[in-house]
Write a protein that holds these residues in place. Structure first.
Motif, mmCIF file in Angstrom:
data_model
loop_
_atom_site.group_PDB
_atom_site.id
_atom_site.type_symbol
_atom_site.label_atom_id
_atom_site.label_comp_id
_atom_site.label_asym_id
_atom_site.label_seq_id
_atom_site.Cartn_x
_atom_site.Cartn_y
_atom_site.Cartn_z
ATOM 1 N N ARG A 80 -1.303 0.711 5.403
ATOM 2 C CA ARG A 80 0.675 2.085 5.267
ATOM 3 C C ARG A 80 1.638 1.224 6.369
ATOM 4 N N LEU A 140 5.279 0.815 4.567
ATOM 5 C CA LEU A 140 6.067 0.709 4.922
ATOM 6 C C LEU A 140 7.360 -0.017 5.172
ATOM 7 N N ASP A 193 5.742 8.859 4.182
ATOM 8 C CA ASP A 193 6.666 7.402 4.604
ATOM 9 C C ASP A 193 8.205 7.408 5.118
#
Length: 312
Positions: free
Chosen positions: A2, A6, A38
């Motif tokens: 993640r 991002l 996000d």
């Protein structure tokens, strides 16, 4: 994963300006709902971005904001050197790293060079494989293992298929480097008789050995490959054939026609009788082989076989 996503999202907005949630989702290969989460996470972290609804809406960074998180990881740096050949990067498992590296490099450029780089990407493309190659097929299953051994300097035990007898051999090699030539991957590896070149798609099986090695002092992969190609070309045409060709045959064979509109006699270099047999058959009735006798006899035998088969 993640955190990487991002950062990619942030770099996309920095490089391209306004983007919709749907566009970001397509680039990141996630759902629109994931993009919303996000974006919220970036806003909560203090990133100055905002969203607008409507036809001209989307997400964008506050004017003038630029992230400094543009340092390349080791994998991304490897991929950057394959930027001209995205297909090669993907085959080596570096496709995602290449995309991220390109975003970081793009983000690090000032406005004018960044626009120039964008125009280059829009207007020029390198497509290395030949028209009739089989480079579109899936990469060979052993390519990743070979690349790993090259990178980690680990010896390999190969079972390999070659064109001459014995057709299958087993050999311990020290993989020095990989070369992509006309859509095919070649392994340059050291062995008992010095460096040799192996086609990766002819590797039948391999086993990585628990043995590290050091390449010979002064070994230079580009220089070795240039020498290999020069030697290959020198050995490529070692024979000669005397042929008669029509005007069309002369054109296809690269022979200067006689200018009389009829047949032209010429001597042409050949690699071998076997190779010339296949190449000359492609010309059909546009060529007659006069010598060497073994080539003429072999083509005549093939023609007789074909004629008999089509008369059945």
């Amino acid at each position: 994963m993640r955190a990487s996503r991002l950062l990619t999202l942030l770099l996309l907005l920095q490089n391209r300006g306004r983007m919709t949630a749907q566009q970001l989702a397509a680039e990141l290969e996630v759902s629109v709902r994931t993009v919303y989460r996000d974006v919220d996470a970036l806003a909560a972290a203090g990133i100055p971005l905002y969203g607008a609804a409507g036809h001209a809406g989307g997400y964008r960074l506050v004017d003038g904001y630029r992230t400094r998180l543009t340092g390349l990881t080791g994998e991304e740096a490897q991929a950057a050197f394959l930027a001209a050949l995205p297909g090669a990067a993907a085959q080596l498992g570096l496709g995602e790293a290449l995309a991220t590296a390109q975003l970081k490099l793009h983000a690090a450029l000032p406005a004018e060079p960044r626009a120039h780089a964008g125009r280059i990407r829009e207007r020029f493309l390198l497509d290395a494989p030949g028209w009739y190659g089989d480079a579109d097929r899936a990469p060979h299953p052993h390519l990743g293992e070979v690349a790993g051994a090259v990178w980690e300097r680990r010896a390999l035990l190969l079972r390999y298929r070659r064109w001459r007898a014995p057709e299958e051999i087993e050999r311990r090699v020290e993989p020095y480097g990989l070369v992509l030539k006309a859509g095919r991957w070649y392994l340059v590896a050291g062995g008992a008789t010095g460096p040799r070149t192996y086609r990766v798609d002819q590797i039948l099986s391999l086993r990585r050995l628990d043995e590290e090695f050091t390449a010979p002092d002064g070994f230079d992969l580009p220089a070795h490959w240039r020498a290999h190609l020069a030697d290959f070309r020198a050995r490529l045409h070692t024979g000669e054939a005397l042929v008669r060709v029509t005007a069309e045959g002369a054109r296809r064979l690269g022979v200067i026609p006689s200018g009389e509109g009829g047949w032209t006699q010429a001597r042409v270099p050949i690699e071998s009788v076997e190779h010339a047999h296949g190449e000359f058959l492609r010309l059909g009735a546009e060529i007659e082989v006069l010598s060497p006798p073994e080539l003429r006899d072999r083509i005549a035998a093939t023609v007789r076989t074909l004629a008999a088969r089509y008369q059945e």
